[in-house]
Scaffold this active site. Structure first.
Site, PDB file in Angstrom:
ATOM      1  NE  ARG A 113       2.215   2.871   3.525  1.00  9.52           N
ATOM      2  CZ  ARG A 113       1.279   2.771   4.544  1.00  9.52           C
ATOM      3  NH1 ARG A 113       1.467   1.978   5.480  1.00  9.52           N
ATOM      4  NH2 ARG A 113       0.155   2.917   4.131  1.00  9.52           N
ATOM      5  CE1 TYR A 114       8.028   0.523   4.407  1.00  7.59           C
ATOM      6  CE2 TYR A 114       6.073  -0.872   4.613  1.00  7.59           C
ATOM      7  CZ  TYR A 114       6.892   0.175   5.079  1.00  7.59           C
ATOM      8  OH  TYR A 114       6.781   0.566   6.248  1.00  7.59           O
ATOM      9  NE  ARG A 117       8.425  -4.735   2.990  1.00  8.96           N
ATOM     10  CZ  ARG A 117       9.257  -3.606   2.939  1.00  8.96           C
ATOM     11  NH1 ARG A 117       9.887  -3.351   1.622  1.00  8.96           N
ATOM     12  NH2 ARG A 117       9.569  -2.848   3.951  1.00  8.96           N
ATOM     13  CB  CYS A 126     -10.776 -11.722  12.469  1.00  9.58           C
ATOM     14  SG  CYS A 126      -9.847 -10.561  11.539  1.00  9.58           S
ATOM     15  CB  CYS A 130      -7.719  -7.861  18.132  1.00 19.54           C
ATOM     16  SG  CYS A 130      -7.269  -9.376  17.688  1.00 19.54           S
ATOM     17  CB  CYS A 133      -8.661  -4.591  15.141  1.00 22.72           C
ATOM     18  SG  CYS A 133      -8.160  -4.689  13.493  1.00 22.72           S
ATOM     19  NE  ARG A 135      -4.535  -3.583   7.266  1.00 21.38           N
ATOM     20  CZ  ARG A 135      -3.966  -4.464   7.473  1.00 21.38           C
ATOM     21  NH1 ARG A 135      -4.332  -5.778   7.961  1.00 21.38           N
ATOM     22  NH2 ARG A 135      -2.578  -4.421   7.258  1.00 21.38           N
ATOM     23  CG  ASP A 294      -2.706   1.799  14.859  1.00 23.12           C
ATOM     24  OD1 ASP A 294      -3.965   2.007  15.235  1.00 23.12           O
ATOM     25  OD2 ASP A 294      -2.509   0.693  14.125  1.00 23.12           O
ATOM     26  CG  ASP A 331       2.413   1.000  10.385  1.00 26.07           C
ATOM     27  OD1 ASP A 331       3.060   1.734   9.424  1.00 26.07           O
ATOM     28  OD2 ASP A 331       1.924  -0.086  10.114  1.00 26.07           O
ATOM     29  CE  LYS A 338       4.892  -3.247   9.655  1.00 26.67           C
ATOM     30  NZ  LYS A 338       4.495  -2.710   8.115  1.00 26.67           N
TER      31      LYS A 338
HETATM   32  C1  PLP Z   1       3.850  -3.753   7.352  1.00 27.31           C
HETATM   33  C2  PLP Z   1       3.664  -3.697   5.973  1.00 27.31           C
HETATM   34  C3  PLP Z   1       4.560  -4.265   5.149  1.00 27.31           C
HETATM   35  C4  PLP Z   1       5.578  -5.463   5.417  1.00 27.31           C
HETATM   36  O1  PLP Z   1       6.423  -4.731   6.080  1.00 27.31           O
HETATM   37  P1  PLP Z   1       7.766  -5.397   6.709  1.00 27.31           P
HETATM   38  O2  PLP Z   1       8.832  -4.450   7.415  1.00 27.31           O
HETATM   39  O3  PLP Z   1       8.663  -6.149   5.170  1.00 27.31           O
HETATM   40  O4  PLP Z   1       7.236  -6.554   7.223  1.00 27.31           O
HETATM   41  C5  PLP Z   1       4.178  -4.125   3.792  1.00 27.31           C
HETATM   42  N1  PLP Z   1       3.380  -3.240   3.298  1.00 27.31           N
HETATM   43  C6  PLP Z   1       2.682  -2.513   4.220  1.00 27.31           C
HETATM   44  C7  PLP Z   1       1.608  -1.662   3.658  1.00 27.31           C
HETATM   45  C8  PLP Z   1       2.791  -2.812   5.505  1.00 27.31           C
HETATM   46  O5  PLP Z   1       1.927  -1.940   6.559  1.00 27.31           O
HETATM   47  S1  SF4 Z   2      -5.794  -7.381  14.784  1.00 27.30           S
HETATM   48 FE1  SF4 Z   2      -7.690  -7.097  13.551  1.00 27.30          FE
HETATM   49  S2  SF4 Z   2      -7.220  -8.175  11.673  1.00 27.30           S
HETATM   50 FE2  SF4 Z   2      -5.749  -9.000  13.135  1.00 27.30          FE
HETATM   51  S3  SF4 Z   2      -6.896 -10.647  14.082  1.00 27.30           S
HETATM   52 FE3  SF4 Z   2      -7.272  -8.972  15.330  1.00 27.30          FE
HETATM   53  S4  SF4 Z   2      -9.421  -8.073  14.476  1.00 27.30           S
HETATM   54 FE4  SF4 Z   2      -8.358  -9.518  12.957  1.00 27.30          FE
END
Ligand code: PLP
Ligand code: SF4
Length: 377
Positions: A113-114, A117, A126, A130, A133, A135, A294, A331, A338
């Protein structure tokens, strides 16, 4: 380090088994029948949890379960790991993929996305799921780790994109994978010249601290610079065992950050968060982000108004070490990424002066640098 000494089931577990992460994984609580052995459940509670489990799975390590205060229905540990019927109320505004990660995925298991990175999702599993979560659409599926061909395609994508200087290994929780498997991936990332840093996102120090072994750290140390971001949400999670895990990580030269989620009924309180953030600093963990919860499906009961989050941040910044203050972020849905959210510290600004509000709401004036003069120089 067993906290719930009143739970007979665990009293009999020898210390060395308890401290063995594989034993902890093997003995995760995944059904209401198992849960009932540790936590008294009313027939209604049991039936509600069973209904939730048809949609979202449950797993709790004995270690994390042992931190639950069984006499408190609102125990912050309990709320994070035991399903509640509200999970089945899905609001039309909620999304299966709240962060739009799928649209930013050039190859399977990579989110790009960025500019510089990527997220590299290694597993959907996991040790403890959580309830909040993000995801949850992914985690809990059966796949232990990604397929061989998918792994090769992900590595090839990173290798062929020289702009990627930061790879975030995440999931699921990558640290439930064996050391050898992780080393294979991390060593191959390390061979890529443009990958400057490798970050690992893991909740293991919180929910499975015995996974942080000398063996794991000796492996990771070979591939510095490695950073670890973990996920503490409440001071009750700062136990002797989790603090020891963080200390070992820091002693291995791995800087530690923490990403908390603002959760209604768990930590939506400035005093609790101040305790958490200063406690983390003592454990050499730098609070990095505080996420607004979120719009993932079935977590509406955890969401707080954004105004509450801002008010909480206002009560934190200035009152505790700046190092202990994370950035509060939303986010954004649909892949916006973010976005930092701040209390308003600028009252007004023109080319003569900036009027500022400090943490105590006192007003100060800063003489601005005139842009027109700067140009004339
Ligand atoms: C959070 C995230 C990152 C890392 O973001 P930082 O602000 O550098 O910690 C990179 N890619 C994605 C898709 C993210 O959700
Ligand atoms: S937030 Fe989701 S991905 Fe992260 S440790 Fe918890 S269950 Fe696993």
């Amino acid at each position: 380090m067993k906290n719930s000494e009143d739970i007979t089931e665990w009293k009999q577990v020898p210390e060395e088994l308890w401290n063995d992460w594989r034993w902890q994984l093997k003995n995760r609580i995944t059904t209401t029948e198992e849960l009932q052995k540790f936590i008294p459940l009313t027939p209604d509670e049991k039936s509600e949890i069973d209904q939730c489990l048809k949609k979202f799975r449950m797993a709790i390590t004995p270690y994390y379960a042992s931190l639950i205060d069984i006499h408190n229905p609102n125990c912050p540990i309990r709320l994070q790991c035991i399903p509640r019927i509200q999970e089945l109320y899905i609001d039309p505004e909620e999304l299966a993929d709240p962060l739009g990660e799928e649209r930013d995925s050039p190859v399977e298991n990579i989110v790009h996305r960025y500019p510089d990175r990527v997220l590299f999702l290694l597993t959907k599993k996991c040790s403890t799921y959580c309830r909040h979560c993000t995801r949850r659409r992914l985690v809990g599926e059966e796949d232990y780790s990604i397929s061989h061909s998918s792994l090769e395609r992900a590595l090839a994508y990173i290798r062929s994109n020289p702009k990627i200087r930061d790879v975030l290994i995440s999931g699921g929780d990558p640290l439930i994978l064996p050391d050898e498997y992780l080393e294979n991936i991390i060593s191959r990332l390390r061979q890529i010249k443009h990958v400057e840093i490798i970050r690992i996102g893991t909740r293991v120090p919180v929910v499975l601290p015995m996974r942080i072994t000398e063996r794991l750290l000796n492996m990771l140390k070979k591939y510095h610079p490695i950073w670890i971001n973990t996920h503490f949400n409440h001071p009750a999670e700062l136990t002797a065992a989790s603090i020891k895990a963080c200390t070992m990580i820091a002693d291995a030269g791995i800087p530690l950050g923490n990403q908390s989620v603002l959760l209604r009924g768990v930590n939506d309180n400035a005093e609790i968060l101040k305790q958490l953030f200063t406690g983390l600093l003592k454990a050499r963990v730098r609070p990095y982000y505080l996420y607004q919860c979120d719009v993932a499906q079935g977590i509406g009961h955890f969401r707080t108004p954004v105004e509450d989050g801002i008010a909480i941040m206002k009560k934190i910044r200035g009152y505790i070490s700046g190092l202990a203050v994370p950035t509060y972020v939303i986010d954004a849905p649909m892949g916006g990424g973010k976005i930092p959210i701040y209390p308003e510290y600028i009252v007004s600004m023109d080319e003569n002066k900036v009027i500022l509000r400090n943490y105590q709401d006192k007003i100060y004036e800063y003489p601005n640098v005139k842009k027109s003069l700067k140009k004339a120089e």
